[in-house]
Scaffold this motif. Structure first.
Motif, PDB file in Angstrom:
ATOM      1  N   GLY B 393      36.214 -11.773  18.676  1.00 51.60           N
ATOM      2  CA  GLY B 393      36.119 -11.685  17.221  1.00 51.60           C
ATOM      3  C   GLY B 393      35.518 -10.368  16.753  1.00 51.60           C
ATOM      4  N   MET B 400      41.744 -12.787  14.682  1.00 49.74           N
ATOM      5  CA  MET B 400      40.855 -13.937  14.514  1.00 49.74           C
ATOM      6  C   MET B 400      41.114 -14.638  13.177  1.00 49.74           C
ATOM      7  N   ILE B 401      41.295 -13.849  12.126  1.00 47.26           N
ATOM      8  CA  ILE B 401      41.561 -14.446  10.797  1.00 47.26           C
ATOM      9  C   ILE B 401      42.880 -15.226  10.830  1.00 47.26           C
ATOM     10  N   ILE B 404      42.377 -18.440  12.677  1.00 45.97           N
ATOM     11  CA  ILE B 404      41.662 -19.438  11.865  1.00 45.97           C
ATOM     12  C   ILE B 404      42.630 -20.108  10.887  1.00 45.97           C
ATOM     13  N   LEU B 408      43.334 -24.052  11.231  1.00 50.91           N
ATOM     14  CA  LEU B 408      42.992 -24.976  10.145  1.00 50.91           C
ATOM     15  C   LEU B 408      44.240 -25.685   9.631  1.00 50.91           C
ATOM     16  N   VAL B 452      38.648 -25.840  17.688  1.00 51.36           N
ATOM     17  CA  VAL B 452      37.273 -25.326  17.633  1.00 51.36           C
ATOM     18  C   VAL B 452      36.905 -24.784  19.014  1.00 51.36           C
ATOM     19  N   PHE B 455      38.651 -21.482  19.439  1.00 49.42           N
ATOM     20  CA  PHE B 455      38.011 -20.459  18.596  1.00 49.42           C
ATOM     21  C   PHE B 455      36.701 -19.990  19.235  1.00 49.42           C
TER      22      PHE B 455
END
Lengths: 114, 524
Positions: B393, B400-401, B404, B408, B452, B455
């Protein structure tokens, strides 16, 4: 009231625009609260060092919890399930085909009988 | 203004452009690598534009009929054919248009991405040829109204996909994965061909509208349906025929994996098309609906639970692809189970179908995005082993964005698009059977937990030794990811726009068997 951005399911309504607005308002409030606090943190000083009960900090690479160590409790908790499911994934091609034939056979019985 | 001959022949161009582009690609590549890259991008851009044009025509003018070898669509049934549509006919309704939209959108993003991600590899002349062939085959599968023609495109898609899965070789592991995919696809193809033979033997026709008009649910029709369901459920990776999925998805180049998701969805489309349009209410819709629901539930549970302990990022995501396919099967399966009961169909059946179909669209976008982020990580770190990653990250902020956003969305967290389709599925399926809806929600929670883990493993923590030189992914790869991420966000924040304009027409097209038949046969 159902707005143009609402998604209706026949049972409920979901309006993501309102939800996003609520999140933005929440973030703004959080930022206001945060910025009104006292800034005592100083980067690069003793404050930035982790406290490990007086022990020396290990090298950075050794403190990262790797993927293999995550959710051990979850997999251990349903060990019985995994002991049955994982061995089915043999990686053997003939097994893959056998499953297809099994499904076709069971389906045929269901469709012909029911 | 668009010339008339383009709009008239858009369905044919949709297939012709990628196929011609594919076969010319090795020749163009003789000039230089950059020329080939430009050529491939130009072909895909043109294909994308034609795809959007075709979809636009369907949404504005209704079902498109394109008869190969005839000057106009009204000649679908030649005067001297004994009332049988003997020519190959493309029949594009709103469901086909949705699938075309998905295929060209993801296809464009992944081609753009692969121009950099795979530029270091050898054998690119074959790679892009096969890649464009695969895209053309997927477009053919979702456009054709002819069963045998569907089989041909299914085979092209399978062969091209197997070649692409094996492309990296990887000490033979990728070749093995490609062989497994090919074998499952071949047996599935034989099942499908046998089913076509059974139907042709009885009804003397291969056109889906013609067959739908005549089908009677004889024991042979039942056997044909069983073969089709087994073949296409295996091709879309439904449990317990999903075993090829983690092998193929993890070994293929990431851009290919993102497109493999769409290829699997084209098989799912075929399954739904044949159940709803070809058989319709003549089949035992309650039984077949429940069969699809059970396949969906098994896929959801086994897919997500097998994903959680995985240590290879792409293998983990592959199991999630299996799990998400379960949501689509569940939603559309519920619609099929109540197909013959108009009150229940209006009450929750159509919403369940809309949820399932919307999830096809959403899944193609966020799962494509996730596989592209995985590819960017592997491209920079050089491994797909999650145990050897960490702290990325700090250096791969954009990746990374995007991760995410994709994570999500797949976990069904608002306001991303995965939540919108799952919302429709949860609420409508609850009315059908509350326990199924609860299972779907629990699977979403486990999906979140799994991502999670990814990540944390990949992006959190200090940069690990050996990863100091890691940099952000190249710009073209980021642009490919940006396209899909933007769609994930927009379709999550304005889901009603997508549902009203793309999804509801698709669901109605599937259930409107009479409309499909009359569009092709014209009341003949």
């Amino acid at each position: 009231m159902v707005s143009a951005t609402s998604l209706t399911s026949g049972f409920g309504i979901w309006d993501p625009v309102l939800w996003v607005l609520a999140i933005i308002i929440g973030l703004v409030i959080a930022w206001i609260l945060w910025s009104s606090g006292v800034s005592a943190f100083k980067k690069g000083t003793e404050q930035a060092r982790p406290y490990l009960s007086g022990n020396a900090e290990p090298p950075k690479g050794e403190v990262h919890i790797r993927a293999g160590n995550l959710y051990w409790g979850f997999t251990e908790g349903i060990k019985g399930y995994y002991q049955r499911i994982v061995p089915l994934h043999t990686g053997i091609m003939t097994d893959y085909l056998l499953w297809m034939f099994w499904v076709a056979g069971i389906l045929l019985i269901i469709v012909m009988v029911v | 203004m668009i010339p008339g001959y383009i709009t008239t022949n858009a369905p044919a161009l949709l297939i012709a452009v990628p196929l011609l582009g594919a076969f010319l690609s090795p020749l163009i590549g003789r000039i230089s690598r950059d020329t080939r890259a430009l050529w491939v991008l130009a072909v895909m851009t043109l294909t994308t534009l034609i795809g959007y044009l075709t979809a636009f025509l369907v949404y504005t003018e209704g079902t498109l009929i394109y008869v190969f070898g005839a000057s106009e669509a009204s000649l679908a049934i030649p005067p001297d054919s004994g009332g049988i549509p003997i020519r190959i006919i493309f029949t594009l309704d709103a469901m086909s248009a949705l699938m075309v939209t998905i295929a060209v959108t993801v296809g464009f993003a992944v081609i753009l991405y692969s121009l950099t991600s795979d530029a270091r590899r050898s054998g690119l002349e074959a790679y892009y040829t096969i890649f464009l062939l695969m895209i053309g085959a997927v477009l053919g599968m979702v456009s054709t109204g002819d069963l045998f023609n569907f089989f041909v495109f299914l085979e092209i898609s399978s062969l091209a996909s197997a070649g692409l899965v094996a492309y990296k070789v990887e000490n033979g592991r990728a070749v093995e994965a490609g062989l497994k995919y090919l074998l499952v696809s071949t047996i599935g193809g034989i099942f499908f061909l046998f089913a076509i033979g059974i139907l042709y033997g009885q009804y003397n026709a291969l056109n889906m509208a013609m067959l739908a008009d005549m089908i009677q649910w004889t024991p042979l029709d039942k056997l044909a349906l069983v073969l089709v369901v087994a073949a296409l459920a295996a091709k879309c990776g439904a449990v317990p025929m999903h075993f090829w999925t983690p092998d193929a998805y993890s070994m293929a180049p990431s851009a290919v994996t993102a497109m493999l998701v769409v290829a699997s969805q084209a098989s799912l489309y075929g399954l739904f098309r044949i159940c709803f349009t070809l058989y319709g209410i003549t089949l035992n819709y309650v039984t077949i609906g429940w069969v699809i629901i059970i396949l969906g539930i098994l896929s959801m549970i086994i897919g997500v639970t097998m994903a959680i302990p995985q240590k290879d990022i792409k293998r983990l995501m592959a199991y999630h692809a299996v799990s998400q396919t379960g949501y689509m099967l569940l939603g559309v399966g519920v619609g099929l189970a109540v197909l013959g009961d108009q009150a229940l169909l209006n009450s929750y059946g159509m919403t369940a179908m809309e949820g399932g179909i919307f999830h096809i669209f959403n899944h193609a976008m966020y799962k494509g995005l996730l596989f592209l982020t995985a590819g960017a990580i592997i491209y920079q770190v050089g491994t797909s082993d999650l145990n050897r990653m960490g702290g990325l990250g700090h250096r791969m902020k954009w990746t990374m964005i995007f991760f995410i956003i994709g994570a999500l969305a797949i976990a069904g967290i608002p306001p991303f698009n995965g939540f919108a389709s799952k919302f429709l599925i949860y609420e409508s399926v609850f009315a059908f059977s509350p326990i199924l809806s609860v299972i779907a929600m629990v699977v979403s929670i486990l999906t979140l937990a799994s991502f999670v883990k990814v990540f944390h493993s990949v992006f959190m923590g200090p940069p690990l030794p050996g990863n100091e030189q890691v940099r952000e992914a190249p710009h073209t790869m980021l642009i490919g990811m940006t396209i899909l991420a933007a769609i994930v966000i927009i379709s999550g924040i304005f889901p009603e726009f997508f549902v009203q304009n793309l999804i509801t027409p698709a669901a109605h097209a599937l259930t409107d068997q009479a409309g499909y038949i009359s569009a092709v046969l014209g009341g003949a």
